[in-house]
Write a protein that holds these residues in place. Sequence first.
Motif, PDB file in Angstrom:
ATOM      1  N   ALA A  23      -0.724  -0.158  -4.227  1.00 51.94           N
ATOM      2  CA  ALA A  23      -0.874  -1.232  -5.208  1.00 51.94           C
ATOM      3  C   ALA A  23      -2.240  -1.897  -5.085  1.00 51.94           C
ATOM      4  CB  ALA A  23       0.238  -2.268  -5.031  1.00 51.94           C
ATOM      5  N   LEU A  24      -2.716  -2.082  -3.853  1.00 56.29           N
ATOM      6  CA  LEU A  24      -4.026  -2.703  -3.635  1.00 56.29           C
ATOM      7  C   LEU A  24      -5.142  -1.825  -4.186  1.00 56.29           C
ATOM      8  CD1 LEU A  24      -3.629  -4.109   0.004  1.00 56.29           C
ATOM      9  CD2 LEU A  24      -3.933  -5.455  -2.081  1.00 56.29           C
ATOM     10  N   THR A  25      -5.070  -0.537  -3.936  1.00 58.52           N
ATOM     11  CA  THR A  25      -6.129   0.358  -4.418  1.00 58.52           C
ATOM     12  C   THR A  25      -6.034   0.569  -5.930  1.00 58.52           C
ATOM     13  OG1 THR A  25      -4.731   2.256  -3.844  1.00 58.52           O
ATOM     14  CG2 THR A  25      -6.340   1.538  -2.210  1.00 58.52           C
ATOM     15  N   ARG A  26      -4.814   0.661  -6.447  1.00 60.53           N
ATOM     16  CA  ARG A  26      -4.650   0.879  -7.888  1.00 60.53           C
ATOM     17  C   ARG A  26      -5.178  -0.303  -8.697  1.00 60.53           C
ATOM     18  NH1 ARG A  26       0.314   1.922  -7.731  1.00 60.53           N
ATOM     19  NH2 ARG A  26       1.093  -0.179  -8.198  1.00 60.53           N
ATOM     20  N   SER A  27      -4.978  -1.505  -8.186  1.00 60.68           N
ATOM     21  CA  SER A  27      -5.427  -2.699  -8.908  1.00 60.68           C
ATOM     22  C   SER A  27      -6.878  -3.056  -8.600  1.00 60.68           C
ATOM     23  CB  SER A  27      -4.521  -3.888  -8.561  1.00 60.68           C
ATOM     24  OG  SER A  27      -4.580  -4.178  -7.172  1.00 60.68           O
ATOM     25  N   GLY A  28      -7.539  -2.266  -7.747  1.00 62.81           N
ATOM     26  CA  GLY A  28      -8.950  -2.527  -7.459  1.00 62.81           C
ATOM     27  C   GLY A  28      -9.175  -3.645  -6.469  1.00 62.81           C
ATOM     28  N   MET A  29      -8.129  -4.037  -5.710  1.00 64.50           N
ATOM     29  CA  MET A  29      -8.281  -5.106  -4.731  1.00 64.50           C
ATOM     30  C   MET A  29      -8.777  -4.585  -3.384  1.00 64.50           C
ATOM     31  SD  MET A  29      -4.774  -7.153  -5.699  1.00 64.50           S
ATOM     32  CE  MET A  29      -5.054  -8.536  -4.597  1.00 64.50           C
TER      33      MET A  29
END
Length: 350
Positions: free
Chosen positions: A68-74
């Motif tokens: 989720a962190l990588t998918r959202s660019g965080m």
Amino acid sequence: MSLLRFESLLSAIGGDRVSSEVEQQATRLLKGVVPDELLASYTRLLAEGSCPRDEAPDLLGGIGQVEALTRSGMAHVSSSGPALPQRLVPVPPDLALQGTLAELTRRLVADQERLLDGQRRMAETHPWTSSAVTESADRLVRIITDREEISTVSRALISAARHDWMTLDNQSVERPMDELTAVPPPPSFDGHVRCRAIYESGCAEHPVGLKTIEIAVEAGEEARLLPRIGMKMKLADESIAMLPLTPTGMSGALLIRSSVIAGALREYFEMLWERAVPLGAASAESPLSDKEQKVLSLLVEGVPDAIIARRTGMGLSTVRRHSATIRAKLGHNNHHFAAGVAAVRRGWIK
């Protein structure tokens, strides 16, 4: 803050020494925008500065949080060299917000496409024109946003009328009225359906608009005029109505099958019908007082207010007050000539 500078800063100050200012900024920017669990994982990664990629699931609460962190660019995966292990690195809070908004936008677009596809399938499964229309809650009101569907439903709606077809029309159009924008008149229903329309007066004061109305009248329509029509409307009996969600109604419309709402709209139409003036009525009753009638007859000749005051024996302020009242009743607030044309068309000036 650039990504490289942010990584250098985190590396320099160490995981446990990440500044409270960065944590506060992350909370201020992302609280309520991302799920609390995801925000907690992000701030934990901020506190660490970075972590080995294979240890990230244990640190952040599972592989789902990492994805989720990588998918959202965080966060992103970084490596200092082919022989060194990959690390999961957080991006600065402002870039994390930007990435999150981009991801939300992508999901909203996808959801909207699925919604529209579902609505089309519903329409195919339960055609709105079905004779067996029931007032189940999910079919009483429908929002239409597809331009082509709005045009198709608008043209087809007239076939639903069994006794009365009623429309309200104004000058709200998406492009200047010309020969290409004039629409064909409705059919006369072979005498079985009464067709009535109330137009904003300005429609009849435009050459193309007037011609369109006259053709419709020749086809069997009864037409009347009002100085102002607040919104367009199409109403079949007391069963189905179409209302605009935008001034023109071409980018959003409301299709109503509720007999309660359609009945109220019918009463609204009948109220306006009683107030409206028949198109081309030679003996239309003027709503002007005798003094206003005198002022109007001079206004249309181009006589200035001061001279009107001398000729009629009225004060200048009185003439101006009558002039404003006349233009308001005619729906023309600026030009004497336009007001005069409107008054002649309505039979207020013989």
